[in-house]
Scaffold this motif. Structure first.
Motif, PDB file in Angstrom:
ATOM      1  N   GLU A   1       0.828  -1.210   0.000  1.00  0.00           N
ATOM      2  CA  GLU A   1       0.000   0.000   0.000  1.00  0.00           C
ATOM      3  C   GLU A   1       0.861   1.257   0.000  1.00  0.00           C
ATOM      4  O   GLU A   1       0.567   2.228  -0.703  1.00  0.00           O
ATOM      5  N   ARG A   2       1.943   1.234   0.791  1.00  0.00           N
ATOM      6  CA  ARG A   2       2.829   2.403   0.841  1.00  0.00           C
ATOM      7  C   ARG A   2       3.494   2.638  -0.513  1.00  0.00           C
ATOM      8  O   ARG A   2       3.608   3.777  -0.969  1.00  0.00           O
ATOM      9  N   LEU A   3       3.929   1.565  -1.156  1.00  0.00           N
ATOM     10  CA  LEU A   3       4.558   1.703  -2.469  1.00  0.00           C
ATOM     11  C   LEU A   3       3.555   2.189  -3.509  1.00  0.00           C
ATOM     12  O   LEU A   3       3.877   3.023  -4.355  1.00  0.00           O
ATOM     13  N   ALA A   4       2.332   1.673  -3.431  1.00  0.00           N
ATOM     14  CA  ALA A   4       1.290   2.119  -4.370  1.00  0.00           C
ATOM     15  C   ALA A   4       1.011   3.603  -4.195  1.00  0.00           C
ATOM     16  O   ALA A   4       0.767   4.324  -5.171  1.00  0.00           O
ATOM     17  N   GLY A   5       1.050   4.074  -2.941  1.00  0.00           N
ATOM     18  CA  GLY A   5       0.846   5.495  -2.674  1.00  0.00           C
ATOM     19  C   GLY A   5       1.921   6.366  -3.288  1.00  0.00           C
ATOM     20  O   GLY A   5       1.689   7.545  -3.576  1.00  0.00           O
ATOM     21  N   MET A   6       3.111   5.786  -3.501  1.00  0.00           N
ATOM     22  CA  MET A   6       4.208   6.511  -4.141  1.00  0.00           C
ATOM     23  C   MET A   6       4.186   6.347  -5.656  1.00  0.00           C
ATOM     24  O   MET A   6       5.032   6.899  -6.353  1.00  0.00           O
ATOM     25  N   GLY A   7       3.241   5.524  -6.155  1.00  0.00           N
ATOM     26  CA  GLY A   7       3.149   5.314  -7.594  1.00  0.00           C
ATOM     27  C   GLY A   7       3.871   4.092  -8.087  1.00  0.00           C
ATOM     28  O   GLY A   7       3.975   3.877  -9.299  1.00  0.00           O
ATOM     29  N   ALA A   8       4.384   3.256  -7.175  1.00  0.00           N
ATOM     30  CA  ALA A   8       5.147   2.077  -7.566  1.00  0.00           C
ATOM     31  C   ALA A   8       4.269   0.829  -7.547  1.00  0.00           C
ATOM     32  O   ALA A   8       3.513   0.603  -6.601  1.00  0.00           O
ATOM     33  N   THR A   9       4.386   0.002  -8.573  1.00  0.00           N
ATOM     34  CA  THR A   9       3.678  -1.267  -8.655  1.00  0.00           C
ATOM     35  C   THR A   9       4.623  -2.397  -8.282  1.00  0.00           C
ATOM     36  O   THR A   9       5.715  -2.516  -8.850  1.00  0.00           O
ATOM     37  N   VAL A  10       4.239  -3.214  -7.316  1.00  0.00           N
ATOM     38  CA  VAL A  10       5.083  -4.316  -6.863  1.00  0.00           C
ATOM     39  C   VAL A  10       5.094  -5.427  -7.906  1.00  0.00           C
ATOM     40  O   VAL A  10       4.055  -5.808  -8.442  1.00  0.00           O
ATOM     41  N   VAL A  11       6.302  -5.960  -8.192  1.00  0.00           N
ATOM     42  CA  VAL A  11       6.460  -7.105  -9.091  1.00  0.00           C
ATOM     43  C   VAL A  11       6.820  -8.350  -8.276  1.00  0.00           C
ATOM     44  O   VAL A  11       6.119  -9.342  -8.298  1.00  0.00           O
ATOM     45  N   ALA A  12       7.957  -8.304  -7.557  1.00  0.00           N
ATOM     46  CA  ALA A  12       8.356  -9.381  -6.641  1.00  0.00           C
ATOM     47  C   ALA A  12       8.380 -10.744  -7.332  1.00  0.00           C
ATOM     48  O   ALA A  12       7.687 -11.676  -6.938  1.00  0.00           O
ATOM     49  N   ASP A  13       9.225 -10.881  -8.367  1.00  0.00           N
ATOM     50  CA  ASP A  13       9.262 -12.114  -9.136  1.00  0.00           C
ATOM     51  C   ASP A  13      10.425 -13.016  -8.730  1.00  0.00           C
ATOM     52  O   ASP A  13      11.175 -12.714  -7.787  1.00  0.00           O
ATOM     53  N   LYS A  14      10.581 -14.119  -9.431  1.00  0.00           N
ATOM     54  CA  LYS A  14      11.655 -15.077  -9.181  1.00  0.00           C
ATOM     55  C   LYS A  14      12.946 -14.604  -9.853  1.00  0.00           C
ATOM     56  O   LYS A  14      12.913 -13.805 -10.795  1.00  0.00           O
ATOM     57  N   PRO A  15      14.119 -15.124  -9.401  1.00  0.00           N
ATOM     58  CA  PRO A  15      15.384 -14.707 -10.013  1.00  0.00           C
ATOM     59  C   PRO A  15      15.430 -14.910 -11.527  1.00  0.00           C
ATOM     60  O   PRO A  15      15.914 -14.039 -12.258  1.00  0.00           O
ATOM     61  N   GLU A  16      14.931 -16.052 -12.009  1.00  0.00           N
ATOM     62  CA  GLU A  16      14.972 -16.322 -13.445  1.00  0.00           C
ATOM     63  C   GLU A  16      14.105 -15.341 -14.228  1.00  0.00           C
ATOM     64  O   GLU A  16      14.457 -14.918 -15.334  1.00  0.00           O
ATOM     65  N   GLU A  17      12.964 -14.965 -13.668  1.00  0.00           N
ATOM     66  CA  GLU A  17      12.077 -14.011 -14.332  1.00  0.00           C
ATOM     67  C   GLU A  17      12.731 -12.641 -14.421  1.00  0.00           C
ATOM     68  O   GLU A  17      12.640 -11.961 -15.453  1.00  0.00           O
ATOM     69  N   PHE A  18      13.394 -12.244 -13.344  1.00  0.00           N
ATOM     70  CA  PHE A  18      14.094 -10.962 -13.351  1.00  0.00           C
ATOM     71  C   PHE A  18      15.229 -10.993 -14.372  1.00  0.00           C
ATOM     72  O   PHE A  18      15.479 -10.006 -15.077  1.00  0.00           O
ATOM     73  N   GLY A  19      15.923 -12.117 -14.478  1.00  0.00           N
ATOM     74  CA  GLY A  19      16.997 -12.241 -15.462  1.00  0.00           C
ATOM     75  C   GLY A  19      16.489 -12.067 -16.883  1.00  0.00           C
ATOM     76  O   GLY A  19      17.121 -11.393 -17.701  1.00  0.00           O
ATOM     77  N   ARG A  20      15.338 -12.668 -17.187  1.00  0.00           N
ATOM     78  CA  ARG A  20      14.754 -12.512 -18.529  1.00  0.00           C
ATOM     79  C   ARG A  20      14.316 -11.079 -18.777  1.00  0.00           C
ATOM     80  O   ARG A  20      14.477 -10.546 -19.881  1.00  0.00           O
ATOM     81  N   PHE A  21      13.781 -10.434 -17.748  1.00  0.00           N
ATOM     82  CA  PHE A  21      13.377  -9.035 -17.866  1.00  0.00           C
ATOM     83  C   PHE A  21      14.589  -8.160 -18.199  1.00  0.00           C
ATOM     84  O   PHE A  21      14.520  -7.287 -19.078  1.00  0.00           O
ATOM     85  N   MET A  22      15.700  -8.382 -17.500  1.00  0.00           N
ATOM     86  CA  MET A  22      16.918  -7.611 -17.755  1.00  0.00           C
ATOM     87  C   MET A  22      17.382  -7.791 -19.194  1.00  0.00           C
ATOM     88  O   MET A  22      17.765  -6.820 -19.867  1.00  0.00           O
ATOM     89  N   ALA A  23      17.359  -9.015 -19.679  1.00  0.00           N
ATOM     90  CA  ALA A  23      17.795  -9.283 -21.049  1.00  0.00           C
ATOM     91  C   ALA A  23      16.906  -8.554 -22.054  1.00  0.00           C
ATOM     92  O   ALA A  23      17.399  -7.986 -23.044  1.00  0.00           O
ATOM     93  N   ASN A  24      15.614  -8.530 -21.805  1.00  0.00           N
ATOM     94  CA  ASN A  24      14.688  -7.815 -22.696  1.00  0.00           C
ATOM     95  C   ASN A  24      14.946  -6.316 -22.680  1.00  0.00           C
ATOM     96  O   ASN A  24      14.858  -5.644 -23.721  1.00  0.00           O
ATOM     97  N   GLU A  25      15.259  -5.764 -21.506  1.00  0.00           N
ATOM     98  CA  GLU A  25      15.544  -4.331 -21.407  1.00  0.00           C
ATOM     99  C   GLU A  25      16.817  -3.967 -22.172  1.00  0.00           C
ATOM    100  O   GLU A  25      16.888  -2.913 -22.804  1.00  0.00           O
ATOM    101  N   ILE A  26      17.811  -4.826 -22.108  1.00  0.00           N
ATOM    102  CA  ILE A  26      19.052  -4.586 -22.847  1.00  0.00           C
ATOM    103  C   ILE A  26      18.774  -4.528 -24.344  1.00  0.00           C
ATOM    104  O   ILE A  26      19.267  -3.652 -25.064  1.00  0.00           O
ATOM    105  N   ASN A  27      17.959  -5.456 -24.822  1.00  0.00           N
ATOM    106  CA  ASN A  27      17.613  -5.468 -26.248  1.00  0.00           C
ATOM    107  C   ASN A  27      16.759  -4.259 -26.638  1.00  0.00           C
ATOM    108  O   ASN A  27      16.891  -3.725 -27.746  1.00  0.00           O
ATOM    109  N   LYS A  28      15.892  -3.830 -25.743  1.00  0.00           N
ATOM    110  CA  LYS A  28      14.959  -2.735 -26.031  1.00  0.00           C
ATOM    111  C   LYS A  28      15.666  -1.402 -26.247  1.00  0.00           C
ATOM    112  O   LYS A  28      15.342  -0.655 -27.179  1.00  0.00           O
TER     113      LYS A  28
END
Length: 319
Positions: free
Chosen positions: A279-306
């Motif tokens: 709730e505190r993070l949402a009040g600041m405008g942040a959306t919680v993701v809280a994913d697994k290490p492998e999911e975060f790794g794939r996200f990073m790779a996609n950002e590099i390509n983007k």
């Protein structure tokens, strides 16, 4: 030789297991590669305080700004892989891979992802006395006087600058980039009228917008931000291909024992998804993701390509 190699591998595995069993036995440091007062610092301190209680050891936030976040990130990459020095990753990290000619670390090879903590929109804000009320008027003004409009960023090669460069490309306008050492000094000059516009994280600028010190023209996510429901998206403003987010993740040095990574993931995810923190993070405008290490790794790779094509198109290169 093979027996000696096998014995060494077994010894290292046993040592890693012992480290994981005893973890944590001393304070943990989280490097934030940006100054205090920025969104990365605010969110890290919020999570770090709760993490210290969960692990039974103090969690110390170490701000190490400089070089677009690369000084602190490099220190994190070169820290012992024992789980006692962690590093905050932001949207600037995958951009750095393309922008810096001599990056002293590899964003993918030198880190182990723990979790993507939050995603937040960027907000296109202007000084209040700039004679524009929406994105269309800003584009018209920029086209009337090419190069006269100045856009601030928290530093060269950051997601703030790249968002400005993407906007220039999509809108067909020329604007002058003015880099700062972090967002807070840029906010001061923006509110004071020294610069005209800025793309910045919603967390630090939302209070200034609500106080009437900055004017918000658009958010950079596909949907409107709950923290600023009256502010349109860039797509609504006529730029459907414009999407950029600020995000914050937690990394450990490469080679950190997997049991330690899993323990940190479990604790941080539990903190982020707890109702009060969420709730505190949402009040600041942040959306919680809280994913697994492998999911975060794939996200990073996609950002590099983007961001690679954007950097190339803008011809940004730093030492």
């Amino acid at each position: 030789m093979k027996r000696a190699t096998f014995a060494l591998a077994m010894a290292m595995a046993l040592c890693a297991g012992a480290q994981a069993d005893d973890y944590p036995s001393k304070p943990i440091k989280i490097i934030v590669p940006y100054p205090g007062g920025q969104a990365s610092d605010t969110i890290t301190r919020l999570v770090g305080e709760r993490l210290g209680k969960a692990l039974g050891q103090p969690v110390v936030v170490d701000n190490r700004p400089g070089a677009g976040g690369n000084i602190g990130t490099d220190a994190g990459a070169k820290s012992p892989p024992d789980g006692y020095t962690l590093t905050i990753a932001t949207a600037a990290l995958p951009i750095s891979k393309h922008v810096y000619r001599k990056l002293p670390f590899d964003p993918e090879k030198d880190f182990m992802p723990i979790t993507l903590m939050t995603i937040t929109p960027l907000v296109l804000v202007t000084r209040t006395n700039l004679p524009v009320k929406d994105v269309a008027e800003l584009v018209a003004l920029a086209k009337k006087d090419p190069g006269k409009i100045t856009f601030a960023s928290s530093g060269p090669g950051t997601s703030h600058q790249l968002s400005g460069e993407l906007f220039k490309s999509l809108a067909g306008v020329e604007m002058l980039h003015v880099p700062y050492k972090g967002s807070p000094p840029a906010h001061v000059d923006l509110m004071g009228g020294s610069v005209d516009i800025m793309f910045d994280n919603i967390v630090p600028v939302a209070p200034h917008i609500k106080a009437g010190k900055l004017r918000a023209l658009a958010v950079t996510t596909k949907t409107r931000a709950p923290a600023l429901p009256d502010v349109p998206t860039m797509a609504e403003a006529g730029y459907p291909n414009f999407e950029a987010t600020a995000w914050f993740g937690l990394l450990a040095p490469a080679g950190t024992p997997r049991p330690i990574v899993d323990r940190l993931n479990k604790e941080v995810v539990a903190i982020l998804t707890s109702p009060d923190i969420k709730e505190r993070l949402a009040g600041m405008g942040a959306t919680v993701v809280a994913d697994k290490p492998e999911e975060f790794g794939r996200f990073m790779a996609n950002e590099i390509n983007k961001w690679g094509p954007v950097v190339k198109r803008a011809n940004i290169e730093l030492e």
